[in-house]
Design an enzyme around this catalytic site. Structure first.
Site, mmCIF file in Angstrom:
data_model
loop_
_atom_site.group_PDB
_atom_site.id
_atom_site.type_symbol
_atom_site.label_atom_id
_atom_site.label_comp_id
_atom_site.label_asym_id
_atom_site.label_seq_id
_atom_site.Cartn_x
_atom_site.Cartn_y
_atom_site.Cartn_z
ATOM 1 N N GLN A 21 104.792 103.643 119.599
ATOM 2 C CA GLN A 21 104.310 104.138 118.310
ATOM 3 C C GLN A 21 103.532 103.046 117.562
ATOM 4 O OE1 GLN A 21 104.606 107.277 117.306
ATOM 5 N NE2 GLN A 21 103.796 107.016 115.252
ATOM 6 N N ASP A 80 99.336 108.377 125.732
ATOM 7 C CA ASP A 80 98.397 108.287 124.605
ATOM 8 C C ASP A 80 96.952 108.280 125.094
ATOM 9 O OD1 ASP A 80 99.335 108.228 121.938
ATOM 10 O OD2 ASP A 80 100.185 106.225 122.214
ATOM 11 N N LYS A 119 108.869 114.203 117.613
ATOM 12 C CA LYS A 119 108.520 114.100 119.037
ATOM 13 C C LYS A 119 109.741 114.324 119.908
ATOM 14 C CE LYS A 119 104.801 110.800 118.811
ATOM 15 N NZ LYS A 119 104.603 109.380 118.552
HETATM 16 N N1 GUN Z 1 100.766 106.558 115.306
HETATM 17 C C1 GUN Z 1 100.162 107.588 114.684
HETATM 18 N N2 GUN Z 1 99.586 108.401 115.594
HETATM 19 C C2 GUN Z 1 99.828 107.867 116.810
HETATM 20 C C3 GUN Z 1 99.489 108.250 118.135
HETATM 21 O O1 GUN Z 1 98.835 109.255 118.409
HETATM 22 N N3 GUN Z 1 99.934 107.431 119.121
HETATM 23 C C4 GUN Z 1 100.647 106.318 118.860
HETATM 24 N N4 GUN Z 1 101.042 105.588 119.898
HETATM 25 N N5 GUN Z 1 100.982 105.926 117.646
HETATM 26 C C5 GUN Z 1 100.562 106.701 116.624
#
Ligand code: GUN
Length: 293
Positions: free
Chosen positions: A99, A122, A55
């Site tokens: 996360q 998100d 990311k």
């Molecule tokens: N962990 C795995 N996928 C995601 C996601 O799309 N968003 C978040 N916040 N955590 C994750």
């Protein structure tokens, strides 16, 4: 043997990132604004660490400001809440992602609901869930957005299609159903309690599989020519003891029948981060009172 067109998620994601990089450059030159994304990682979950690293890299590649907060596994809920509030109030930060999964001693729902809905890249905050449901401008969860973009990469207008979503999670099933409605599909949500699920799926022109069961959807459930978007990522053990990743669809069977299909890996997965960056741009524009790019 494969007759279906394989939808290349890596290529579609790369195109989306290139488009975003251009829009970010325009935003900088025209308005002097650089979108900023903050990612918060608590603990040492290996998959999360890889994801957060990717990311950060892609955020910078499209010209955005990237901030990472890596916190100890034992961080208290109060300290994490304080960090979220600090990011909510930081004008250089337009998007916040905490996360998941969080350590067990932290109430994830409380944390997610503390994120400013306008910075909730998100799209998990109840305010954004509601905005999506009533068709207001909203931040939409990344995996559903990526799934729709992939379907539209083979059929730009989804109007009138019979779409069947398999799975009813808050993260994928429910929001993707909302997006399909917005695309003028006739939407069915099937799930673990659906009776005669094969015959329900068989009606679909477009299948979005998000149940989390390895190779759940079989070839003979699929209408010839259907578009198949496989959201599943399941690690299974092979007879030789090694593991491999498979989706929620039996790819070998489905790719003979379907018109087009996403592979696992290399389908929906690569789209998720690209859509997160798309949301970060959209969050920035919303905060600045600018129209969607
Ligand atoms: N962990 C795995 N996928 C995601 C996601 O799309 N968003 C978040 N916040 N955590 C994750």
């Amino acid at each position: 043997m494969s007759s279906a067109r394989i939808i290349d998620g890596k290529a579609v994601a790369a195109d989306l990132r290139a488009e975003l990089a251009k829009k970010v450059a325009d935003l900088k030159s025209q308005h002097g604004i650089q979108p900023g994304l903050a990612v918060v990682l608590v603990g040492e979950d290996p998959a999360s660490k890889v994801y957060v690293r990717n990311k950060g890299k892609q955020t910078v590649e499209v010209g955005m400001h990237s901030v990472e907060h890596k916190l100890d596994e034992n961080t208290s809920e109060a300290d994490l809440l304080a960090l979220v509030q600090q990011l909510n109030n930081d004008p250089a930060i337009n998007g916040i992602l905490v996360q998941l999964p969080l350590p067990k001693h932290i109430n994830s729902e409380l944390i997610l609901n503390t994120i400013d809905p306008d910075k909730d890249v998100d799209g998990f905050h109840p305010t954004n869930v509601g905005r999506l449901a009533i068709g207001e401008r909203s931040l939409v969860p990344c995996t559903p957005t990526g799934s729709i973009i992939l379907a539209k990469s083979v059929q730009p207008d989804l109007t009138g299609l019979d779409a069947v979503v398999i799975g009813r999670s808050n993260i994928v099933g429910k929001p993707v159903a909302q997006l399909l409605l917005r695309e003028n599909c006739t939407v069915t949500i099937a799930h673990s309690r659906t009776r005669n699920i094969q015959s329900v799926v068989k009606r679909a022109d477009l299948i979005i599989a998000a149940v989390g069961i390895p190779e759940f959807v079989r070839g003979d459930w699929i209408k010839p020519g259907a578009i198949v978007i496989d959201v599943g990522i399941n690690r299974i053990e092979k007879p030789d003891g090694k593991t491999r990743l498979v989706g929620d669809v039996n790819f070998d069977e489905a790719s003979i029948v379907a018109g087009s299909i996403t592979p696992v890996p290399g389908g929906v997965g690569p789209m998720t981060i690209a859509c997160l960056l798309k949301n970060t741009l959209e969050a920035t524009l919303m905060q600045k009172g600018l129209p969607s790019a």
